[in-house]
Design a protein around this motif. Structure first.
Motif, mmCIF file in Angstrom:
data_model
loop_
_atom_site.group_PDB
_atom_site.id
_atom_site.type_symbol
_atom_site.label_atom_id
_atom_site.label_comp_id
_atom_site.label_asym_id
_atom_site.label_seq_id
_atom_site.Cartn_x
_atom_site.Cartn_y
_atom_site.Cartn_z
ATOM 1 N N HIS A 65 7.039 -1.578 7.147
ATOM 2 C CA HIS A 65 7.319 -0.305 6.496
ATOM 3 C C HIS A 65 8.524 -0.479 5.572
ATOM 4 O O HIS A 65 9.541 -1.062 5.945
ATOM 5 N N ARG A 78 4.118 0.344 2.554
ATOM 6 C CA ARG A 78 4.161 -0.815 3.444
ATOM 7 C C ARG A 78 3.836 -2.057 2.622
ATOM 8 O O ARG A 78 3.139 -2.003 1.613
ATOM 9 N N GLU A 117 -1.477 0.236 -4.869
ATOM 10 C CA GLU A 117 -1.876 -0.689 -3.805
ATOM 11 C C GLU A 117 -2.109 -2.076 -4.411
ATOM 12 O O GLU A 117 -3.250 -2.568 -4.449
ATOM 13 N N GLU A 152 0.842 -1.202 0.000
ATOM 14 C CA GLU A 152 0.000 0.000 0.000
ATOM 15 C C GLU A 152 0.873 1.246 0.000
ATOM 16 O O GLU A 152 2.015 1.229 0.463
ATOM 17 N N ASP A 153 0.306 2.302 -0.561
ATOM 18 C CA ASP A 153 0.959 3.622 -0.617
ATOM 19 C C ASP A 153 2.324 3.578 -1.305
ATOM 20 O O ASP A 153 3.267 4.263 -0.891
ATOM 21 N N GLU A 171 4.846 4.517 -4.312
ATOM 22 C CA GLU A 171 4.946 5.720 -5.146
ATOM 23 C C GLU A 171 6.278 5.715 -5.894
ATOM 24 O O GLU A 171 7.344 5.823 -5.287
ATOM 25 N N SER A 217 11.076 4.482 1.249
ATOM 26 C CA SER A 217 9.738 4.790 0.748
ATOM 27 C C SER A 217 9.077 5.720 1.744
ATOM 28 O O SER A 217 9.227 5.548 2.969
ATOM 29 N N LYS A 218 8.337 6.710 1.261
ATOM 30 C CA LYS A 218 7.732 7.700 2.135
ATOM 31 C C LYS A 218 6.693 7.071 3.061
ATOM 32 O O LYS A 218 6.759 7.238 4.289
ATOM 33 N N ASN A 219 5.720 6.365 2.482
ATOM 34 C CA ASN A 219 4.655 5.766 3.293
ATOM 35 C C ASN A 219 4.397 4.303 2.942
ATOM 36 O O ASN A 219 3.453 3.698 3.465
#
Length: 366
Positions: free
Chosen positions: A347, A355, A285, A254-255, A257, A351-353
């Motif tokens: 995490h 997971r 995602e 997920e998330d 980018e 990567s910024k966010n």
């Protein structure tokens, strides 16, 4: 003159009716009580008041069918009090000549096992990619509560990267037809469905080879960990006695980018081996649900699993960034050996966010 009288009469009737309705509505609202009605418990009411209410009470309350109520209570109690009476051991051995489901002439089959009347999620084998004659040799134990009425349902699916997984075929085994504590090797013809009116297709969907054995519990010998969420299946035959099978299931991320594109796939690196999932195009995602197995001679107590999410593009020409890393994580495997199963979200580093959800299982032959 007559025409004018008719028009005026019609107008007067419409106007008067409208005014009358409005005035009547406001008079009705004005005379309504603003006090909440007083509701008293039955024990505070006198006998005369209760008598006036009696005609409004439904007949099934005044004259209950005690036989039917007693039967319903027994049924509910029977359902609630169902206890495990045995274990059904199922070994999914292989499939033969499965029907092709993919456009390129292959399939990515796996088998789902469920017991009728059981509310727990069904169990699944691993996915065998691009294989119409897959071999699994995986064993499963399913808790039996009603051996006289329950049946084992086996469905072979074709795993799909996106969308619903296609059903290749299915069949069922009646538990009442099994001899107690006697393994039975069965070759099942895969059917489109179990509906009796389903037309029989001349084209075969393939066969599924399984071995089943029903083992009833002896009195006061019901295992305590039947509902343990961390319980895992046994390792297949041929697994070293001092080692086991490390199963890595890449569920989803997920998330994510990417700087230039986001077409993620996952690369696993363990003990010099590299495994990859399929690529999901333009998806931040993605969901893979892909299984990978690593047979080991000894428990990976001090080993690590490197998980990397990468994005690649098939565009050629002036594209200067055909591949980029979306993040990675390094997982210590000591915990999965002691816990037998871990299903967690990690995490992603760099990567910024982002997971990723990884499930780890350590299966042994004992």
């Amino acid at each position: 003159m007559g025409t004018i009288s008719t028009i005026l009469g019609t107008f007067g009737f419409g106007f008067g009716t409208t005014v009358g309705i409005v005035i009547g509505y406001y008079l009705f609202i004005y005379h309504q009580s603003t006090d909440d009605p007083e509701i008293k418990p039955l024990v505070e009411l006198d006998s005369e008041t209760i008598a006036t209410m009696f005609p409004e009470i439904p007949l099934w309350v005044k004259n209950p069918d005690f036989d039917r109520i007693d039967w319903l209570n027994k049924l509910i109690g029977h359902i609630a009090m169902k206890k495990p009476v045995g274990l059904l051991n199922v070994k999914v051995i292989k499939a033969i000549k499965l029907k092709k489901k993919d456009l390129l002439g292959g399939s990515d089959p796996y088998v789902k096992l469920t017991l009728s009347g059981d509310k727990v999620p069904g169990k699944k084998t691993v996915v065998k990619h691009s294989n119409l004659n897959p071999e699994w040799n995986e064993e499963f134990d399913l808790v039996v509560k009603e051996p006289e009425s329950q049946e084992l349902q086996l469905i072979v699916y074709d795993w799909e990267q996106v969308g619903k997984h296609d059903k290749i075929g299915m069949n069922v085994i009646q538990l009442k037809d099994l001899t107690l504590e006697e393994p039975k090797l069965m070759t099942l013809e895969l059917l489109k469905s179990m509906e009796p009116n389903e037309p029989v297709s001349e084209k075969s969907r393939g066969q599924l080879v399984v071995e089943v054995e029903y083992k009833p519990f002896k009195e006061d010998e019901i295992p305590e960990n039947l509902d343990d969420p961390n319980a895992v299946e046994k390792a297949p035959e041929g697994t070293p006695s001092g080692g086991g099978l490390l199963v890595v299931i890449v569920h989803e991320a997920e998330d994510l980018e990417g700087k230039y594109h986001t077409n993620p796939s996952v690369r696993l690196m363990f003990k010099g081996e590299e495994r990859k999932t399929k690529r999901v195009k333009k998806n931040r995602e993605p969901r893979w649900d892909e299984d990978f197995q690593f047979p080991l001679d000894e428990p990976p107590i001090n080993d690590k699993l490197h998980v990397e999410v990468i994005s690649t593009t098939s565009r050629i020409g002036l594209n200067m960034h055909p591949k980029e890393t979306l993040g990675y994580v390094v997982i210590n495997l000591g915990d999965v050996v002691s816990n037998r199963r871990i299903n967690d979200k990690y995490h992603l580093i760099d990567s910024k966010n982002g997971r990723i959800q990884i499930e780890l299982q350590w299966r042994t032959s004992s």
